[in-house]
Design a protein around this motif. Structure first.
Motif, PDB file in Angstrom:
ATOM      1  N   GLY A  59       0.818  -1.208   0.000  1.00 48.61           N
ATOM      2  CA  GLY A  59       0.000   0.000   0.000  1.00 48.61           C
ATOM      3  C   GLY A  59       0.855   1.263   0.000  1.00 48.61           C
ATOM      4  N   HIS A  60       2.115   1.139   0.403  1.00 50.12           N
ATOM      5  CA  HIS A  60       2.991   2.306   0.454  1.00 50.12           C
ATOM      6  C   HIS A  60       3.996   2.316  -0.680  1.00 50.12           C
ATOM      7  CE1 HIS A  60       0.874   3.610   3.865  1.00 50.12           C
ATOM      8  NE2 HIS A  60       0.983   2.395   4.369  1.00 50.12           N
ATOM      9  N   CYS A  81       0.594  10.816   1.787  1.00 44.45           N
ATOM     10  CA  CYS A  81       0.164   9.622   2.526  1.00 44.45           C
ATOM     11  C   CYS A  81       0.666   9.768   3.965  1.00 44.45           C
ATOM     12  CB  CYS A  81       0.780   8.395   1.852  1.00 44.45           C
ATOM     13  SG  CYS A  81       0.362   6.839   2.641  1.00 44.45           S
ATOM     14  N   CYS A 100       2.252   7.913   5.626  1.00 45.52           N
ATOM     15  CA  CYS A 100       3.581   7.306   5.784  1.00 45.52           C
ATOM     16  C   CYS A 100       4.714   8.280   5.467  1.00 45.52           C
ATOM     17  CB  CYS A 100       3.712   6.057   4.918  1.00 45.52           C
ATOM     18  SG  CYS A 100       4.018   6.399   3.179  1.00 45.52           S
ATOM     19  N   GLN A 150       5.239   9.624   2.311  1.00 47.70           N
ATOM     20  CA  GLN A 150       5.493   9.674   0.869  1.00 47.70           C
ATOM     21  C   GLN A 150       4.270  10.281   0.156  1.00 47.70           C
ATOM     22  OE1 GLN A 150       8.008   5.994  -0.351  1.00 47.70           O
ATOM     23  NE2 GLN A 150       6.254   5.189   0.760  1.00 47.70           N
ATOM     24  N   CYS A 176       0.955   7.128  -2.741  1.00 46.38           N
ATOM     25  CA  CYS A 176       1.030   5.692  -2.464  1.00 46.38           C
ATOM     26  C   CYS A 176      -0.216   4.984  -3.004  1.00 46.38           C
ATOM     27  CB  CYS A 176       1.099   5.441  -0.963  1.00 46.38           C
ATOM     28  SG  CYS A 176       2.641   5.936  -0.214  1.00 46.38           S
TER      29      CYS A 176
HETATM   30 ZN   LIG Z   1       2.197   5.584   2.056  1.00 44.48          ZN
END
Ligand SMILES: [Zn+2]
Length: 302
Positions: free
Chosen positions: A161-162, A172, A174, A176, A179
């Motif tokens: 997912g990333h 995102c 995360c 990034q 994603c």
């Molecule tokens: Zn992500």
């Protein structure tokens, strides 16, 4: 067949689903309770559920070899600690040891998607290399070979997912941009189709059928992103089956035949992609299948 009776729990943000398995791998009890957020709530509800499952099976908790738990967040399997499971109010909890102290039998903790991938193989009678694609609030995958999961060195295997697929895409959580999870997941659906409210998956098909252009676009993004995730899994582990799981699978045929059609289009343009046979290898986890609880229970020895 499994070596001993055991109990499995799938702890989610809104509910905890529990099952007891006998040595034939059959479910002898099944119960769902509401999640009580926070460490004391999660531990209390889980301990009570374990006792209720044993009683419903006509057994004592001590008759079971252990409890397997599937839970979102970062799981350290060796210490039984779960971190960053924020949607149930847990920043860090030694869930394995703490629950074990309450119920008196060993407790093994696993990532929920990894557990579901193990359970899906069991429920659907699959073998060989299988990829499991979870389309839920987020997007993640689990891979198994003859029923055994590939977890990776730190448990990150399958976190596709990333994988950034659009550098100009949305930020995102995360850190990034663009994603896969920001394109194809329940949270992405909410962002692409705000009119769908808190649970857009429940009304999406209806809205598309009624001519809602934003809903149609959101579903098209979801389908293309899920097909992309399937292709990533195809190229990474070359599975004999790709199982679609997670809440969004309940979108049913429009989702699944849409993913198949996209995979066929890519296969028609590339003999290389065609050789992966992805459209024909796509399966859907049966509705109402407690795969994560079953998988967590199966994996307690491993
Ligand atoms: Zn992500």
């Amino acid at each position: 067949m499994i070596s001993s009776p055991r109990i499995g729990l799938d702890i989610g943000g809104t509910k905890i689903e529990g099952i007891a398995l006998d040595t034939a791998g059959e479910i002898t009890a099944r119960r769902v309770v509401a999640t009580v957020p926070g460490p004391a709530g999660v531990l209390g509800a889980s301990a009570e559920l374990v006792r209720a499952l044993a009683a419903e099976s006509g057994a004592q908790v001590a008759d079971y070899a252990g409890v397997g738990i599937g839970i979102p967040g970062q799981v350290d399997r060796d210490s039984g600690t779960v971190r960053n499971a924020y949607n149930m109010g847990l920043s860090s909890l030694a869930l394995g040891p703490e629950l074990s102290a309450r119920v008196g039998i060993p407790v093994r903790v696993d990532n929920d998607v990894t557990a579901a991938s193990i359970g899906a193989v069991h429920v659907m009678g699959l073998d060989g290399t299988v990829a499991y694609l979870n389309l839920g609030t987020g997007l993640a995958a689990g891979m198994t070979v003859d029923g055994l999961p590939i977890r990776g060195t730190d448990g990150f295997a399958g976190e596709i997912g990333h994988l950034p697929i659009d550098p100009r895409g949305r930020a995102c959580p995360c850190g990034q941009f663009g994603c896969l999870e920001t394109v194809a997941s329940g949270s992405a659906l909410k962002a692409h189709w705000p009119a769908g409210g808190e649970h857009p998956g429940r009304t999406l098909n209806e809205a598309v059928a009624a001519g809602d252009a934003d809903a149609k676009l959101a579903r098209d993004y979801l389908i293309e992103g899920a097909a992309n995730a399937t292709r990533v899994l195809g190229l990474t582990v070359n599975p004999g089956a790709v199982v679609i799981g997670g809440g969004l699978r309940l979108l049913g045929d429009p989702l699944v035949s849409g993913i198949r059609a996209q995979l066929r289009e890519w296969a028609a343009a590339s003999e290389f992609i065609a050789a992966l046979g992805l459209a024909d290898r796509l399966r859907v986890l049966p509705a109402d299948s407690p795969a994560a609880a079953i998988g967590a229970a199966i994996a307690i020895n491993e």
